[in-house]
Motif scaffolding. Sequence first.
Motif, PDB file in Angstrom:
ATOM      1  N   ILE A   3       0.858  -1.188   0.000  1.00  0.00           N
ATOM      2  CA  ILE A   3       0.000   0.000   0.000  1.00  0.00           C
ATOM      3  C   ILE A   3       0.889   1.230   0.000  1.00  0.00           C
ATOM      4  CG2 ILE A   3      -1.746   1.296   1.274  1.00  0.00           C
ATOM      5  CD1 ILE A   3      -2.660  -1.454   2.416  1.00  0.00           C
ATOM      6  N   ASN A   4       0.690   2.093  -0.985  1.00  0.00           N
ATOM      7  CA  ASN A   4       1.483   3.303  -1.127  1.00  0.00           C
ATOM      8  C   ASN A   4       0.712   4.536  -0.686  1.00  0.00           C
ATOM      9  OD1 ASN A   4       3.816   4.790  -2.230  1.00  0.00           O
ATOM     10  ND2 ASN A   4       2.313   5.531  -3.707  1.00  0.00           N
ATOM     11  N   THR A   6      -3.423   5.903   0.589  1.00  0.00           N
ATOM     12  CA  THR A   6      -4.839   5.727   0.877  1.00  0.00           C
ATOM     13  C   THR A   6      -5.385   7.106   1.193  1.00  0.00           C
ATOM     14  OG1 THR A   6      -6.458   4.394   2.079  1.00  0.00           O
ATOM     15  CG2 THR A   6      -4.566   5.229   3.339  1.00  0.00           C
ATOM     16  N   THR A  51       3.506   4.756   3.861  1.00  0.00           N
ATOM     17  CA  THR A  51       2.190   4.991   3.276  1.00  0.00           C
ATOM     18  C   THR A  51       1.754   6.432   3.482  1.00  0.00           C
ATOM     19  OG1 THR A  51       1.611   2.696   3.719  1.00  0.00           O
ATOM     20  CG2 THR A  51      -0.202   4.205   3.264  1.00  0.00           C
TER      21      THR A  51
END
Length: 128
Positions: A3-4, A6, A51
Motif C-alpha cells: 500500500i502506497n 490511501t 504509506t
Amino acid sequence: MRINLTSVFVDDQMKAFAFYTDILGFVEKHKVAVGEDWWLTVVSPEDPEGTELLLEPDGHPAVKPYKAALVEDGIPAAAFAVDDVAAEYERLRGLGVYFTQEPLKMDDVTVAVLDDTCGNLIQIMHTA
C-alpha cells in the motif's frame, strides 16, 4: 505489492491538514495545487517514506452521503496504529479531541474512535 497511498474524504482540506498535523502529529509529504483543491498528503514522522494519507476533498456527490452513513453507524474511515491507546486517548483529549468511543480492549487489540473534525471517524488501535 504494498500500500502506497490511501485517502480520507475531508470537508475542508486546510482544516484537515491542521488537525492531522498539529493534533495527530503527521507531517506534510506533498502539497500540490490542483485547480481549487490540493493533492495534499501526510505521512507518519516515524516512517516518512511509508504509506501516504491523501486528504481528499469530499466534493463528489456520492461522498457526503457515504461519509454521513459511516458516521451514523459508528464506522471509522481509517485506523491508525499507536503504541498505547490509553495514553494517546488522554493526550488527544487534552488537546480537545472528541472521542465517540473510549479505549476498549478486545482480546489482544485495544481501540478508541475519534472525530477528525472533517466528517470522519478515525480509529486508533494497538495490537499486543
